[in-house]
Design a protein around this motif. Structure first.
Motif, short mmCIF file in Angstrom:
data_model
loop_
_atom_site.label_atom_id
_atom_site.label_comp_id
_atom_site.label_asym_id
_atom_site.label_seq_id
_atom_site.Cartn_x
_atom_site.Cartn_y
_atom_site.Cartn_z
N THR A 169 54.79 16.73 100.14
CA THR A 169 54.90 15.46 100.86
C THR A 169 53.84 14.46 100.41
O THR A 169 53.37 13.66 101.22
N ARG A 170 53.47 14.50 99.15
CA ARG A 170 52.49 13.51 98.65
C ARG A 170 53.22 12.21 98.35
O ARG A 170 53.53 11.86 97.21
N VAL A 171 53.45 11.46 99.39
CA VAL A 171 54.20 10.21 99.30
C VAL A 171 53.33 9.15 98.63
O VAL A 171 52.13 9.32 98.42
N MET A 172 53.95 8.02 98.31
CA MET A 172 53.27 6.98 97.56
C MET A 172 52.09 6.40 98.33
O MET A 172 51.07 6.05 97.73
N SER A 173 52.22 6.29 99.64
CA SER A 173 51.11 5.75 100.42
C SER A 173 49.89 6.67 100.33
O SER A 173 48.75 6.19 100.30
N LEU A 174 50.10 7.97 100.27
CA LEU A 174 48.99 8.90 100.10
C LEU A 174 48.36 8.78 98.72
O LEU A 174 47.15 8.91 98.57
N MET A 175 49.18 8.51 97.72
CA MET A 175 48.65 8.31 96.37
C MET A 175 47.80 7.05 96.30
O MET A 175 46.75 7.02 95.65
N PHE A 211 59.72 4.69 104.50
CA PHE A 211 59.18 4.72 103.15
C PHE A 211 57.67 4.55 103.13
O PHE A 211 56.98 5.08 102.26
N SER A 212 57.16 3.82 104.11
CA SER A 212 55.72 3.57 104.16
C SER A 212 54.98 4.62 104.98
O SER A 212 53.86 4.39 105.43
N VAL A 213 55.60 5.79 105.17
CA VAL A 213 55.00 6.85 105.98
C VAL A 213 53.64 7.25 105.41
O VAL A 213 53.48 7.42 104.22
N PHE A 214 52.67 7.34 106.32
CA PHE A 214 51.33 7.79 105.91
C PHE A 214 50.75 8.82 106.87
O PHE A 214 50.45 9.95 106.46
N PRO A 215 50.59 8.50 108.17
CA PRO A 215 49.96 9.48 109.06
C PRO A 215 50.73 10.79 109.14
O PRO A 215 50.13 11.88 109.12
#
Length: 311
Positions: free
Chosen positions: A257-263, A241-245
């Motif tokens: 794939t604009r996940v929450m960490s990217l936001m 869920f915390s995927v970023f790189p």
């Protein structure tokens, strides 16, 4: 010397008396050993977390003017801005399938590797190797092997199976591949540890009574493994869920794939809106907490026993 010698026993009795009085009040002096840990927890977690919550109710003037809501303008913006709010569903569509696949795939592999056979250590080492590579190196490998000019596409084109390169990275598939590659070793190690805690004599007894492998798995292994499965799913879900790189390197950062960490990174690094970044981070924690509570609650309903061993 006599004064010093006489003071020693008195000091010892006073200390013992103090310990007795503290013990009568339920105070254990050994709890003082927790003080350094509490200081570290407050400094590294409690204070930053509290500071972040405080930032969420300090929206910028532009945010209040655009979305209203007063001090809760950041929360209003989070739920009413589709570009930001849709990231919750996008992140869930990545994290849930990845965590579920990693857990389900690790069970049969761990079951096979319970037994002794030639090459077991080598195979186990190969399975856990990706956990040592890191997300960035894994993403780089995916771009080299699965990119439009990667080995996979070039091989398929040369043998005539495809007419144009497959799009396997810089999209949903690329991030999913990365989450599986990095998450499977983690799930495999956890499941293996839980399986090692199940007494093999239970299976041998069931086999003696005529139970087949499916019956032994469904009625003995699976119930005893259920708490471990739930715990492994929770941990792998939080990790995914915390995927970023991966979402940035092998995904479509501002698209599918604009996940929450990217936001959160976008609000923090590009817009310099620390309050909104803190709001998104807080919402990430809230969503993760909801899923964790739901999974652990379901586990308690399905099985109330123990793991059956050291696992």
């Amino acid at each position: 010397m006599s004064l010093g010698g006489g003071g020693g026993p008195r000091a010892g009795r006073a200390t013992a008396s103090l310990r007795h009085r503290l013990a009568e009040r339920g105070v254990d002096p050994t709890l003082l050993l927790l003080v350094p840990g509490l200081v570290v927890a407050v400094a590294l977690f409690v204070y930053p977390f509290s500071y972040g919550i405080g930032l969420t109710v300090q929206p910028t003037a532009a945010m209040q003017e655009q979305w209203g809501g007063g001090i809760f303008a950041n929360y209003v913006a989070f739920f009413r801005d589709p570009f930001v709010f849709d990231s919750v569903g996008i992140t869930m569509r990545l994290a849930l399938p990845a965590a579920l696949f990693n857990v389900l795939a690790s069970v049969p592999v761990a079951m096979v590797l319970r037994h002794r056979f030639r090459g077991k250590r080598l195979l186990t080492s190969l399975l856990v190797l990706p956990i040592t590579l890191g997300t960035v190196l894994t993403a780089q490998g995916l771009l080299i092997f699965a990119g439009r000019q990667g080995w996979i596409n070039r091989t398929l084109l040369e043998i005539g199976l495809i007419d144009e390169p497959l799009r396997l990275v810089n999209n949903y598939l690329g991030v999913m591949f990365s989450l599986v590659i990095t998450g499977f070793p983690f799930a495999f190690l956890l499941i293996s540890s839980y399986l090692s805690g199940i007494d093999p004599s239970l299976e041998r007894a069931a086999k003696t009574l005529g139970a087949g492998w499916w019956q032994r798995f469904r009625r003995i292994i699976l119930p005893l493994l259920a708490p471990g499965l739930a715990t492994t799913f929770v941990l792998t879900f939080v990790l995914a869920f915390s995927v970023f790189p991966s979402a940035r390197l092998v995904g479509d950062a501002m698209g599918e794939t604009r996940v929450m960490s990217l936001m959160a990174f976008r609000a923090f690094g590009e817009q310099n809106d620390y309050a909104m970044a803190s709001t998104i981070a807080l919402m990430m924690g809230a969503v993760e907490l909801i899923v964790v509570v739901a999974v652990l609650g379901l586990r308690s309903l399905l099985y109330r026993g123990t793991t059956g061993g050291k696992g």
